[in-house]
Enzyme design. Structure first.
Site, mmCIF file in Angstrom:
data_model
loop_
_atom_site.group_PDB
_atom_site.id
_atom_site.type_symbol
_atom_site.label_atom_id
_atom_site.label_comp_id
_atom_site.label_asym_id
_atom_site.label_seq_id
_atom_site.Cartn_x
_atom_site.Cartn_y
_atom_site.Cartn_z
ATOM 1 N N PHE A 1 0.806 -1.238 0.000
ATOM 2 C CA PHE A 1 0.000 0.000 0.000
ATOM 3 C C PHE A 1 0.832 1.278 0.000
ATOM 4 C CE2 PHE A 1 -2.035 -3.403 2.519
ATOM 5 C CZ PHE A 1 -3.018 -3.755 1.614
ATOM 6 N N GLY B 1 0.566 -8.761 -3.593
ATOM 7 C CA GLY B 1 -0.596 -9.468 -3.088
ATOM 8 C C GLY B 1 -1.812 -9.082 -3.919
ATOM 9 N N ARG C 1 -9.114 -1.062 -19.979
ATOM 10 C CA ARG C 1 -9.311 -2.504 -20.034
ATOM 11 C C ARG C 1 -9.032 -3.158 -18.690
ATOM 12 N NH1 ARG C 1 -6.017 -7.165 -22.444
ATOM 13 N NH2 ARG C 1 -7.618 -8.761 -22.490
ATOM 14 N N GLN D 1 -9.183 -6.003 -6.210
ATOM 15 C CA GLN D 1 -8.505 -4.725 -5.965
ATOM 16 C C GLN D 1 -9.493 -3.662 -5.517
ATOM 17 O OE1 GLN D 1 -5.508 -4.288 -5.473
ATOM 18 N NE2 GLN D 1 -4.342 -3.935 -7.316
ATOM 19 N N GLU E 1 -5.391 1.653 -6.893
ATOM 20 C CA GLU E 1 -5.652 2.697 -5.903
ATOM 21 C C GLU E 1 -7.034 3.333 -6.001
ATOM 22 O OE1 GLU E 1 -1.544 4.784 -5.174
ATOM 23 O OE2 GLU E 1 -1.501 3.488 -6.930
HETATM 24 MO MO1 MOS Z 1 1.007 3.147 -3.974
HETATM 25 S S1 MOS Z 1 0.536 4.438 -2.446
HETATM 26 O O1 MOS Z 1 1.462 4.225 -5.211
HETATM 27 O O2 MOS Z 1 2.268 2.251 -3.367
#
Ligand code: MOS
Length: 746
Positions: free
Chosen positions: A246, A474, A636, A646, A713
């Site tokens: 993250f 992951g 895509r 995700q 993200e």
């Molecule tokens: Mo992500 S916060 O760009 O590792």
């Protein structure tokens, strides 16, 4: 070719079996003979000087091999601070080298390292190190650090202070409907299952192997080589699996440098596994933010001004800007005037870092709550307000967005959620005794492009190995890259082995900025083109081939395992036959790492809409998120299953951000008072409802040949606002400082 479909096949994870059986080796699980252990001593003051360090007792502990402090720590060579961009030479958010002087810049700073044969000896010895300080008054808040405040011009080469049109005049225009509110988000700490960790192993005094939990093997390699004065190829980084990251494993943190130097001094390999406790000071965090949004709109809801003033923290030993304003307001809505101001205050707290959608995540929280407040002021439906201000063109670059399907995301999301049944009146919807609230928000995240290269080995048995120094955090990257390789090479999925997580492989960029699928996918595409060309070169010279004497340019992949004349597919040849007749067991190609091609005529950004329902007991106002519908537009979707995961992951983290996550600091010491998973509340299964994920749009081939804009993200953007807006709808209480804990609703 199947690359034109929006959604790639639903494959289960290729590494799933390795993970559930425990066969997948994470960095600190590698076994290195004679490996010793590092344990740190941390500062318990936030600012000052070390006046003395007593290490004799620690040194006397059996098994202790070295005790390092600023007094005996060997010097590092200067390494690059930040060289971002397409290549990406590695990142150090904390720019000061560990144990490099007697200064203390934040509480929890490592002030000594003990290396011992066992972890117990190291930990015990570390407890015997006595440090004396001359403390100074630390700066711990924005107010305290006001005189050191900085307004950076750029963040990662992108301008962050935005001035378009005349915001001031619009905000004074009495004919417009206006709102102005300030939103607060707290410090959030990364809590991946796998804490950061490193094993440093010097093969000889010029050769270092590092097993490191990282999002950027090539970046760690570069920084370690330069800071230790080694040849690049003599530093090897190995990281085949990451247990979540993250952003906290995107930069090189102090424990990596300590492990390398500690191992050098002690003369044995050293393992350093950052404790959960030290994840709260030693691997970055999301900075707290204070954001003031001022909006002005016509009575029919057309925005005339958006002003987004964003204030965030950094540390004295690193510059980190969480670009809340420019990364949300700077891209989101059409408005004749937009002003973004970003201010960063250095305080005596450890250095912040990237955390899933850094900037976009807190930025969309504030902007999308403000839009909800504006919708209420206008007595307008929140979706209708957003549609009225939809931006076909990038609001500040003034070029059209490529393959943007946000309107469809709102529409599909509203349909699936049943938004038309929402009664806009506050506290009007009930489920028995429970208050019911429905809220929504827009999600957005840019499409980042970096550079990468891939190597392909194709064998006569029709199997292929593809390699790139990229990462699987992951996220399912192994699976997505296997899918892309299979499609681009024309080799069955089951016969592709994708290898990553080694600095020996061709360049892969940081697994950050949701760039990996698109960037590495492009490299795989380029390698596939080279492979087909190399096979064509063999075939045209081979009198037994149907392609004998054909021009190379006319040849391409025509079916799985076959190249042929693209305009006359009756003439083709199989990979296996070409290789066999040439007497080859295999053929190998490697694409070139070059700066990514820039298309300045369009803007590339991903979009989405979250709709959510909360239920709240009015007597004990604990917020339960009961339904989420998320519709995303990311170009895509390469891998149906992992893509859905995700978004679910992003939404789950957003639930934590909205309702429970907060790292607070002791104002007296500057130390985090919450340093474990019992007190730092991430959502559990019981906190997370069914998350209904869908995708709209088409492949974005203007962006890259894979058509994928990345999606690691975007799921976390907007969701905290959707929840906060639902809480307001349910209760009539607007909480503008996260997390929305029960005490704030009483
Ligand atoms: Mo992500 S916060 O760009 O590792």
């Amino acid at each position: 070719m199947s690359a034109t479909t929006l959604i790639g096949p639903a494959r289960s994870r290729v590494d799933g079996r390795l993970k559930v059986t425990g066969a997948a080796k994470y960095s600190v699980e590698f076994e290195v003979p004679k490996c010793a252990y590092g344990w740190t001593v941390e500062s318990n003051i936030a600012k000052g000087k070390i006046t003395a360090i007593e290490t004799k007792a620690a040194q006397a502990v059996p098994g202790v091999l070295a005790v390092l402090t600023h007094l005996n720590m060997p010097k590092f060579k200067e390494a690059p601070k930040k060289e971002g961009g397409g290549g990406g030479a590695g990142i150090r958010n904390e720019e000061r080298f560990p144990l490099s002087d007697d200064g203390v810049y934040y509480a929890g700073q490592y002030v000594a390292l003990v290396v011992a044969e066992t972890i117990e000896q190291a930990r015990h010895a570390a407890s015997l190190v006595r440090v004396s300080y001359a403390p100074e008054e630390p700066l711990l808040t924005m107010e305290a650090a006001v005189r050191k405040a900085d307004k950076p011009k750029k963040n990662n080469d992108t301008p962050v202070q935005i001035n378009k049109g005349d915001v001031a005049t619009a905000l004074k225009d009495a004919s417009l409907v206006k709102i102005e509110q300030t939103y607060i988000t707290p410090t959030e700490t990364h809590n991946p299952i796998e804490m950061s960790g490193t094993i440093a192993h010097w093969e000889d005094d010029q050769k270092l192997t590092l097993y490191d939990a990282t999002q950027f093997v090539k970046g760690v390699q570069n920084i370690l080589a330069r800071s230790l004065g080694l040849e690049l190829e003599n530093v090897r980084i190995i990281c085949p699996f990451v247990g979540g990251a993250f952003g906290c494993k995107g930069a090189v943190w102090m424990h990596v440098l300590l492990a390398a130097m500690g191992s050098k001094v002690a003369g044995v390999p050293v393992k350093m596994h950052v404790t959960r406790r030290n994840m709260f000071v030693g691997a970055g965090h999301r900075t707290p933010t204070r954001q003031t949004l001022s909006l002005a709109a016509t009575k029919d809801g057309k925005l005339q001004a958006i002003q987004h003033v964003s204030e965030t923290l950094t540390s004295p030993v690193g510059q980190f800007t969480e670009s809340c304003g420019s990364r949300s307001t700077g891209v989101m809505y059409e408005s004749p005037s937009i002003r973004v101001e970003e201010t960063v205050y250095p305080v005596n707290v450890s250095t912040p870092t990237f955390m899933r959608a850094p900037g976009e995540c807190p930025g969309t929280y504030a902007l999308e709550c403000a839009m909800d407040e504006l919708a209420i002021a206008l007595k307008m439906d929140p979706v209708a307000l957003r549609l009225a201000n939809h931006a076909d063109n990038h609001p500040t670059k003034n070029v059209p967005f490529s393959a943007k399907h946000l309107r469809e995301a709102y529409q599909l999301g509203a349909e699936k959620f049943g938004w038309s049944k929402r009664n806009p009146e506050l506290r009007s919807m009930r489920d028995g005794d429970l208050l019911v609230g429905w809220g929504m928000a827009t999600a957005t995240y840019p499409a980042h492009k970096m550079s990468a290269a891939a190597k392909v080995i194709l064998r006569a048995d029709n199997s292929a190995t593809v390699q790139c120094a990229t990462h699987d955090l992951g996220t399912g990257a192994y699976t997505a890259f296997t899918q892309i390789s299979s499609e681009q090479l024309g080799v069955p999925f089951e016969k592709v082995t994708f290898e990553l997580g080694k600095s020996d492989f061709p360049f892969g960029p940081v697994a950050g900025g949701s760039n990996s699928t698109g960037t590495v996918g492009t490299a795989i595409h380029e390698a596939a083109v080279l492979l087909h060309k190399a096979l064509a070169e063999l075939a045209v010279k081979d009198s037994k081939s149907p392609l004998y004497n054909t021009k190379i340019e006319e040849i391409g992949m025509v079916a799985e395992g076959r190249i042929g004349i693209v305009t006359d597919q009756t003439k083709s040849d199989s990979y296996a036959d070409i290789l066999k007749r040439a007497g080859r067991d295999s053929i190998e190609v490697q694409s070139e790492q070059k700066p990514p091609e820039e298309n300045k005529k369009q803007a590339f950004q991903s979009w989405g809409a979250h709709f959510c329902e909360v239920k709240i007991d009015p007597l004990l106002p604990r917020v339960q998120v009961t339904r989420v519908v998320s519709v995303m537009n990311c170009g895509r979707i390469v891998s149906a299953k992992t893509a859905r995961s995700q978004i679910m992951g992003g939404v789950t983290m957003g639930i934590g951000m909205a309702l429970t996550e907060e790292t607070s600091y002791d104002p007296a010491t500057g130390l985090p008072v919450i340093r474990n998973l019992a007190d730092y509340h991430v959502p559990t299964n019981a906190d997370v409802p069914e998350i209904d994920v869908s995708f709209v749009g088409e492949p974005d081939f203007a962006f890259n040949p894979i058509g994928a804009r990345g999606m690691g993200e975007i799921g976390i953007t907007g969701i905290a606002a959707a929840i906060a807006n639902a809480v307001y709808h349910a209760t009539g209480k607007r909480v503008r400082d996260l997390p929305i804990t029960p005490d704030k609703l009483i």
